[in-house]
Design a protein around this motif. Sequence first.
Motif, PDB file in Angstrom:
ATOM      1  N   THR A 153       0.888  -1.168   0.000  1.00  0.00           N
ATOM      2  CA  THR A 153       0.000   0.000   0.000  1.00  0.00           C
ATOM      3  C   THR A 153       0.920   1.209   0.000  1.00  0.00           C
ATOM      4  O   THR A 153       2.142   1.066  -0.098  1.00  0.00           O
ATOM      5  CB  THR A 153      -0.882   0.068   1.259  1.00  0.00           C
ATOM      6  OG1 THR A 153      -0.024   0.006   2.383  1.00  0.00           O
ATOM      7  CG2 THR A 153      -1.878  -1.055   1.333  1.00  0.00           C
ATOM      8  N   ARG A 154       0.316   2.404   0.154  1.00  0.00           N
ATOM      9  CA  ARG A 154       1.176   3.591   0.102  1.00  0.00           C
ATOM     10  C   ARG A 154       2.138   3.637   1.279  1.00  0.00           C
ATOM     11  O   ARG A 154       3.233   4.139   1.178  1.00  0.00           O
ATOM     12  CB  ARG A 154       0.317   4.859   0.040  1.00  0.00           C
ATOM     13  CG  ARG A 154      -0.312   5.024  -1.334  1.00  0.00           C
ATOM     14  CD  ARG A 154      -1.426   6.003  -1.323  1.00  0.00           C
ATOM     15  NE  ARG A 154      -2.535   5.540  -0.487  1.00  0.00           N
ATOM     16  CZ  ARG A 154      -3.722   6.094  -0.437  1.00  0.00           C
ATOM     17  NH1 ARG A 154      -3.966   7.160  -1.166  1.00  0.00           N
ATOM     18  NH2 ARG A 154      -4.682   5.613   0.322  1.00  0.00           N
ATOM     19  N   ARG A 155       1.705   3.132   2.438  1.00  0.00           N
ATOM     20  CA  ARG A 155       2.602   3.104   3.599  1.00  0.00           C
ATOM     21  C   ARG A 155       2.308   1.852   4.434  1.00  0.00           C
ATOM     22  O   ARG A 155       1.188   1.322   4.363  1.00  0.00           O
ATOM     23  CB  ARG A 155       2.455   4.380   4.439  1.00  0.00           C
ATOM     24  CG  ARG A 155       1.093   4.625   5.012  1.00  0.00           C
ATOM     25  CD  ARG A 155       0.923   6.050   5.504  1.00  0.00           C
ATOM     26  NE  ARG A 155       0.702   6.992   4.422  1.00  0.00           N
ATOM     27  CZ  ARG A 155      -0.489   7.240   3.857  1.00  0.00           C
ATOM     28  NH1 ARG A 155      -1.566   6.614   4.292  1.00  0.00           N
ATOM     29  NH2 ARG A 155      -0.620   8.092   2.869  1.00  0.00           N
ATOM     30  N   PRO A 156       3.308   1.401   5.224  1.00  0.00           N
ATOM     31  CA  PRO A 156       3.075   0.190   6.029  1.00  0.00           C
ATOM     32  C   PRO A 156       1.932   0.401   7.026  1.00  0.00           C
ATOM     33  O   PRO A 156       1.716   1.512   7.509  1.00  0.00           O
ATOM     34  CB  PRO A 156       4.402   0.007   6.789  1.00  0.00           C
ATOM     35  CG  PRO A 156       5.394   0.860   6.092  1.00  0.00           C
ATOM     36  CD  PRO A 156       4.659   1.952   5.389  1.00  0.00           C
ATOM     37  N   VAL A 157       1.230  -0.671   7.306  1.00  0.00           N
ATOM     38  CA  VAL A 157       0.119  -0.630   8.264  1.00  0.00           C
ATOM     39  C   VAL A 157       0.668  -0.917   9.656  1.00  0.00           C
ATOM     40  O   VAL A 157       1.559  -1.760   9.818  1.00  0.00           O
ATOM     41  CB  VAL A 157      -0.926  -1.693   7.850  1.00  0.00           C
ATOM     42  CG1 VAL A 157      -1.971  -1.919   8.930  1.00  0.00           C
ATOM     43  CG2 VAL A 157      -1.587  -1.291   6.532  1.00  0.00           C
ATOM     44  N   ASP A 158       0.143  -0.219  10.658  1.00  0.00           N
ATOM     45  CA  ASP A 158       0.535  -0.461  12.047  1.00  0.00           C
ATOM     46  C   ASP A 158      -0.233  -1.705  12.527  1.00  0.00           C
ATOM     47  O   ASP A 158      -1.337  -1.612  13.063  1.00  0.00           O
ATOM     48  CB  ASP A 158       0.173   0.771  12.893  1.00  0.00           C
ATOM     49  CG  ASP A 158       0.537   0.575  14.361  1.00  0.00           C
ATOM     50  OD1 ASP A 158       0.987  -0.536  14.724  1.00  0.00           O
ATOM     51  OD2 ASP A 158       0.356   1.540  15.127  1.00  0.00           O
ATOM     52  N   LEU A 159       0.381  -2.862  12.303  1.00  0.00           N
ATOM     53  CA  LEU A 159      -0.326  -4.112  12.609  1.00  0.00           C
ATOM     54  C   LEU A 159      -0.598  -4.278  14.096  1.00  0.00           C
ATOM     55  O   LEU A 159      -1.617  -4.835  14.485  1.00  0.00           O
ATOM     56  CB  LEU A 159       0.474  -5.314  12.071  1.00  0.00           C
ATOM     57  CG  LEU A 159       0.467  -5.461  10.555  1.00  0.00           C
ATOM     58  CD1 LEU A 159       1.356  -6.617  10.121  1.00  0.00           C
ATOM     59  CD2 LEU A 159      -0.943  -5.666  10.019  1.00  0.00           C
ATOM     60  N   ALA A 160       0.305  -3.779  14.924  1.00  0.00           N
ATOM     61  CA  ALA A 160       0.104  -3.922  16.370  1.00  0.00           C
ATOM     62  C   ALA A 160      -1.222  -3.270  16.763  1.00  0.00           C
ATOM     63  O   ALA A 160      -1.980  -3.789  17.590  1.00  0.00           O
ATOM     64  CB  ALA A 160       1.255  -3.274  17.127  1.00  0.00           C
ATOM     65  N   ALA A 161      -1.547  -2.151  16.130  1.00  0.00           N
ATOM     66  CA  ALA A 161      -2.778  -1.438  16.470  1.00  0.00           C
ATOM     67  C   ALA A 161      -3.976  -1.985  15.699  1.00  0.00           C
ATOM     68  O   ALA A 161      -5.071  -2.116  16.246  1.00  0.00           O
ATOM     69  CB  ALA A 161      -2.602   0.057  16.170  1.00  0.00           C
ATOM     70  N   GLN A 162      -3.789  -2.307  14.422  1.00  0.00           N
ATOM     71  CA  GLN A 162      -4.953  -2.630  13.569  1.00  0.00           C
ATOM     72  C   GLN A 162      -5.250  -4.119  13.441  1.00  0.00           C
ATOM     73  O   GLN A 162      -6.409  -4.506  13.290  1.00  0.00           O
ATOM     74  CB  GLN A 162      -4.714  -2.098  12.148  1.00  0.00           C
ATOM     75  CG  GLN A 162      -4.896  -0.605  12.022  1.00  0.00           C
ATOM     76  CD  GLN A 162      -4.819  -0.180  10.556  1.00  0.00           C
ATOM     77  OE1 GLN A 162      -5.254  -0.875   9.659  1.00  0.00           O
ATOM     78  NE2 GLN A 162      -4.238   0.980  10.324  1.00  0.00           N
ATOM     79  N   ALA A 163      -4.217  -4.939  13.451  1.00  0.00           N
ATOM     80  CA  ALA A 163      -4.452  -6.381  13.225  1.00  0.00           C
ATOM     81  C   ALA A 163      -3.325  -7.160  13.885  1.00  0.00           C
ATOM     82  O   ALA A 163      -2.465  -7.741  13.210  1.00  0.00           O
ATOM     83  CB  ALA A 163      -4.498  -6.667  11.729  1.00  0.00           C
TER      84      ALA A 163
END
Length: 328
Positions: free
Chosen positions: A177-187
């Motif tokens: 995606t355009r930027r990495p996802v904060d997996l700790a917070a979102q998934a």
Amino acid sequence: MTRKNILVFRELPDDQLARLQAAHEVTVANPRIDAQRASFDAALPLAHGLIGSSFPIDDALLARAPLLEVVSSVSVGVDNYALAALHARDILLCHTPGVLDETVADTVFALLMATSRRVVELSNLVREGRWTKNIGEDLFGFDVHGKTLGLLGFGRIGQAIARRASLGFGMPVLYHTRRPVDLAAQAPELQGRALFTARDELLARADFVVAMLPLSDSTRDMIDASVFDAMKSGAIFINGGRGATVREDALLAALESGRLRAAGLDVFATEPLPDESPLRTHPRVTPLPHIGSATHETRHAMAELATTNLLRALAGERPLAVYDTASA
Ligand SMILES: NC(=O)C1=CN([C@@H]2O[C@H](COP(=O)(O)OP(=O)(O)OC[C@H]3O[C@@H](n4cnc5c(N)ncnc54)[C@H](O)[C@@H]3O)[C@@H](O)[C@H]2O)C=CC1
Ligand SMILES: O=C(O)C(=O)CO
């Protein structure tokens, strides 16, 4: 509370229609149906709220709706709406994120399984009386479990697909995606399981490339020949987002050249898919009629959320899901 005018531009379940009718004056008129067009045109100039889906609410239509306060879409995608005009007029746009994620992810997985195991083709072999001997290598499929999944678009639905792939099928998951996802917070369950990867590396490594992107100026035609050329030879491509994010001519060329083993498509640049589209009958394409969220449970949940959004907006309360038209 003052009763306002609501125009329902695509059928709603009776229980949700009843909620609207209890509080407001409601006209149900689907502008796609010739017999209802005049009634839609008559109701539009008086409408304070619109609710429905799959019809372009464009600049010209908005110009005919001077009283409009809110548009409530029975969809998560907002590509049918003139976002700049809605923003300029301070008209709220509500949508239905979240309630359809798991169902759409199921549909995408159905396409993964159908394309890789040749489900439709081989089922037709049985139905048409052509199953006359044990099937040979020429009709064998391709494993899903353990293969690498590459996701273009890693939002709510992309993450639901990643959970199935990683936790259920043991698939390494790459996403771009355009930027990495904060997996700790979102998934958190995907931490260490879904890896942010540069686009071309993802395309070179993935056995299945799944597009789960919204349609916007930045994603239109994004999946073009350069994307298909960068894919691993023999990869399978699935589109569960929006058809116009893909150059369909480039997709066909990639199928013809053999770079793509198969494609599973729930969405198309033009819907319903025109008769003359080669994607309709291509032997290695599994086409579906945009059924990502089309289960009884999920379509009802979407209608319920859209109805709640509209009722809250018309009552001056914050709807549960507002799309930020300023971000467009
Ligand atoms: N086939 C079907 O029936 C359905 C299709 N959809 C489509 O799926 C889309 C995604 O839905 P959600 O996951 O809820 O949305 P979301 O907003 O949670 O996720 C969108 C993802 O796309 C990424 N993205 C957006 N623009 C991008 C760009 N220019 N380059 C790279 N990545 C970009 C975002 O960063 C995010 O990861 C919807 O907008 C809709 O168009 C949604 C529901 C059902
Ligand atoms: O919600 C959407 O955006 C769809 O495409 C249909 O569920």
